[in-house]
Design an enzyme around this catalytic site. Structure first.
Site, PDB file in Angstrom:
ATOM      1  N   CYS A  45      44.191  61.147  68.870  1.00 38.13           N
ATOM      2  CA  CYS A  45      44.687  60.133  69.804  1.00 38.13           C
ATOM      3  C   CYS A  45      44.315  60.419  71.249  1.00 38.13           C
ATOM      4  O   CYS A  45      44.499  59.568  72.116  1.00 38.13           O
ATOM      5  CB  CYS A  45      46.201  60.002  69.673  1.00 38.13           C
ATOM      6  SG  CYS A  45      46.709  59.632  67.991  1.00 38.13           S
ATOM      7  N   HIS A  78      52.174  58.751  77.156  1.00 38.44           N
ATOM      8  CA  HIS A  78      51.696  58.639  75.773  1.00 38.44           C
ATOM      9  C   HIS A  78      52.704  57.832  74.970  1.00 38.44           C
ATOM     10  O   HIS A  78      52.313  56.918  74.248  1.00 38.44           O
ATOM     11  CB  HIS A  78      51.497  60.039  75.192  1.00 38.44           C
ATOM     12  CG  HIS A  78      50.868  60.054  73.842  1.00 38.44           C
ATOM     13  ND1 HIS A  78      49.666  59.423  73.564  1.00 38.44           N
ATOM     14  CD2 HIS A  78      51.265  60.643  72.673  1.00 38.44           C
ATOM     15  CE1 HIS A  78      49.354  59.616  72.289  1.00 38.44           C
ATOM     16  NE2 HIS A  78      50.306  60.345  71.730  1.00 38.44           N
ATOM     17  N   GLU A  94      57.415  64.747  76.007  1.00 38.93           N
ATOM     18  CA  GLU A  94      56.681  64.284  77.182  1.00 38.93           C
ATOM     19  C   GLU A  94      57.603  64.111  78.387  1.00 38.93           C
ATOM     20  O   GLU A  94      57.243  64.472  79.516  1.00 38.93           O
ATOM     21  CB  GLU A  94      55.957  62.973  76.877  1.00 38.93           C
ATOM     22  CG  GLU A  94      55.058  62.509  78.010  1.00 38.93           C
ATOM     23  CD  GLU A  94      54.190  61.331  77.644  1.00 38.93           C
ATOM     24  OE1 GLU A  94      53.281  61.006  78.439  1.00 38.93           O
ATOM     25  OE2 GLU A  94      54.411  60.718  76.575  1.00 38.93           O
ATOM     26  N   LYS A 111      52.481  51.230  74.937  1.00 40.70           N
ATOM     27  CA  LYS A 111      52.433  51.186  73.470  1.00 40.70           C
ATOM     28  C   LYS A 111      53.609  50.397  72.903  1.00 40.70           C
ATOM     29  O   LYS A 111      53.571  49.988  71.740  1.00 40.70           O
ATOM     30  CB  LYS A 111      52.425  52.596  72.892  1.00 40.70           C
ATOM     31  CG  LYS A 111      51.124  53.352  73.083  1.00 40.70           C
ATOM     32  CD  LYS A 111      51.158  54.693  72.369  1.00 40.70           C
ATOM     33  CE  LYS A 111      49.875  55.486  72.572  1.00 40.70           C
ATOM     34  NZ  LYS A 111      49.781  56.057  73.927  1.00 40.70           N
ATOM     35  N   HIS A 154      49.976  51.589  68.889  1.00 43.62           N
ATOM     36  CA  HIS A 154      49.199  52.809  69.149  1.00 43.62           C
ATOM     37  C   HIS A 154      47.776  52.603  68.620  1.00 43.62           C
ATOM     38  O   HIS A 154      47.560  52.514  67.409  1.00 43.62           O
ATOM     39  CB  HIS A 154      49.870  53.993  68.468  1.00 43.62           C
ATOM     40  CG  HIS A 154      49.307  55.324  68.851  1.00 43.62           C
ATOM     41  ND1 HIS A 154      48.220  55.470  69.685  1.00 43.62           N
ATOM     42  CD2 HIS A 154      49.687  56.593  68.499  1.00 43.62           C
ATOM     43  CE1 HIS A 154      47.952  56.752  69.837  1.00 43.62           C
ATOM     44  NE2 HIS A 154      48.827  57.449  69.130  1.00 43.62           N
ATOM     45  N   PHE A 158      47.061  64.618  67.556  1.00 39.59           N
ATOM     46  CA  PHE A 158      47.322  65.578  66.488  1.00 39.59           C
ATOM     47  C   PHE A 158      46.395  66.781  66.675  1.00 39.59           C
ATOM     48  O   PHE A 158      45.225  66.644  67.030  1.00 39.59           O
ATOM     49  CB  PHE A 158      47.047  64.956  65.123  1.00 39.59           C
ATOM     50  CG  PHE A 158      48.122  64.027  64.616  1.00 39.59           C
ATOM     51  CD1 PHE A 158      49.314  63.866  65.289  1.00 39.59           C
ATOM     52  CD2 PHE A 158      47.936  63.316  63.430  1.00 39.59           C
ATOM     53  CE1 PHE A 158      50.302  63.025  64.811  1.00 39.59           C
ATOM     54  CE2 PHE A 158      48.910  62.471  62.947  1.00 39.59           C
ATOM     55  CZ  PHE A 158      50.096  62.313  63.632  1.00 39.59           C
TER      56      PHE A 158
END
Length: 415
Positions: free
Chosen positions: A165, A305, A316, A337, A342, A403
């Site tokens: 991502c 994010h 975050e 998002k 996403h 990831f």
């Protein structure tokens, strides 16, 4: 030695909120959710039966039949986004200039849909291998960068960056570095993804990563909400034209902003989960600020994010609080998002566009769908909940994490 400055002179996109930049940002500003029942395949047996798909997409508007045979959907989205960005920039490259113009394109997976279709066709047959000659080119992640360079004649640095991502942030940073170090004067950068498909929905469901709010998809992506239950899958792409500052000035280009700084780090913690205290995110953001010559007090807007996952959102926010301290209360924070879903490898690129448009329009897009704030989040933080907020945005930061513990941050600044 003075470092070459890099500016953004063109932007383009196709994504669940719009088939161009104007549509996209108008829907962001208005807090529109793109989540709806899946139409790409019959999802009635899946735990998650909705996604953020591109609306009213017809490839025939953009490609002839010969072209589209070559392009997986992720490459189609790439070509469409780049076409708008190139037109927006007014850029024309010819002669020796082509050697100093390059393309770095990003994707998280590439042509997964093409791979799945070919394998299923083989499985349904009599065992005779009848694979399309376009199968491998449609599948591999680097071909979009190649197709873009072929169309526009860019002969400089050309490759694909893939880091889950965080892919398109890493790709944009790589393009920034190519110009800064003198290998190029112009770079096309961005990312695209086409993951609303059987294997991706099934795979993410098996990881329990996706929201299963099938009764109300429009509210399923809910970063920072106490009852969030996973992210919503999206698709599309976005492109930026990056130029060396003097090169852009010399041709009289419209300059949106300066690409001022970037940071990267690794959590070195877990295969999929972020570091619980956001330590890698702190380093990524700090390095980006240091490179840009800015302090936390200088940042007006952070596009986080913010995927709507239980662990990621809190980590975050902790990272922002740790790095920004009291300055965290003066910055607008939002997760777009909550509206787009996403887009995985393309997420950073469309979120960079959200930052650039916020700077241009003086409007910070909202975080929607927060009905009950997670009690671990300080309610005094300005998460831009529910409605867009007018604000002069002179500096904007965008975080994207992937990831594997990949962390990336970019900072844009008005000139």
């Amino acid at each position: 030695m003075n470092q070459r400055r890099v500016v953004v002179t063109g932007i383009g996109t196709i994504n669940p909120l719009g088939n161009n930049v104007a549509e996209y940002f108008a829907n962001l500003e208005n807090g529109v959710s793109a989540a709806a029942p899946i139409t790409a395949f019959d999802a009635h047996n899946f735990k998650t039966r909705f996604a953020c798909e591109i609306k009213n997409y017809d490839w025939a508007r953009y490609f002839d039949r010969k072209e589209v045979r070559k392009y997986d959907r992720y490459a189609q989205y790439a070509m469409i986004a780049v076409a708008e960005a190139m037109q927006d920039s007014g850029l024309e490259i010819s002669g020796d200039e082509a050697d100093r113009a390059g393309v770095i394109w990003s994707t998280g997976v590439g042509g997964l849909g093409s791979f799945f279709d070919e394998v299923m066709d083989y499985a349904a047959g009599d065992g005779t291998p009848r694979f399309s000659p376009f199968f491998i080119p449609r599948m591999i992640p680097d071909l979009a960068a190649g197709y873009i360079s072929i169309k526009y004649g860019f002969k400089g640095p050309n490759y694909c960056v893939l880091s889950a991502c965080a892919s398109s942030n890493h790709g944009m940073i790589s393009a920034l570095d190519q110009i800064r170090c003198g290998r190029a004067d112009v770079m096309i950068a961005g990312g695209s993804e086409a993951m609303v498909s059987v294997p991706s929905v099934g795979g993410f469901n098996s990881m329990m990563a996706l929201s299963t709010r099938n009764d109300d998809p429009a509210t399923a992506s809910r970063p920072f909400d106490k009852n969030r239950d996973g992210f919503v899958l999206g698709e599309g792409g976005a492109a930026l034209i990056l130029e060396e500052y003097e090169h852009a000035k010399a041709r009289g280009a419209k300059i949106y902003c300066e690409f001022a700084g970037a940071g990267m780090s690794a959590d070195a913690h877990h295969m999929t989960a972020p570091h619980p205290e956001g330590l890698g995110a702190v380093k990524s953001m700090k390095d980006a600020l240091d490179e840009a010559g800015l302090t936390p007090a200088d940042i007006d807007y952070i596009n986080v994010h913010g995927t709507s996952t239980p662990l990621g959102d809190i980590a975050e926010i902790k990272a922002i609080e740790k790095l920004f301290g009291e300055d965290a209360y003066g910055v607008n924070i939002s997760s777009t998002k909550s509206m787009t879903g996403h887009l995985l490898g393309a997420a950073a690129a469309i979120e960079a566009l959200a930052c650039i448009c916020a700077m241009e329009k003086g409007v910070v897009p909202p975080t929607i769908n927060v009905e009950e704030l997670d009690p671990e989040i300080d309610p005094k933080l300005n998460l831009t909940l529910g409605k867009a907020q007018k604000r002069e945005v002179r500096t904007a930061m965008s975080n994207t994490f992937g990831f594997g513990g990949h962390n990336s941050t970019v900072v844009f600044r008005k000139l």
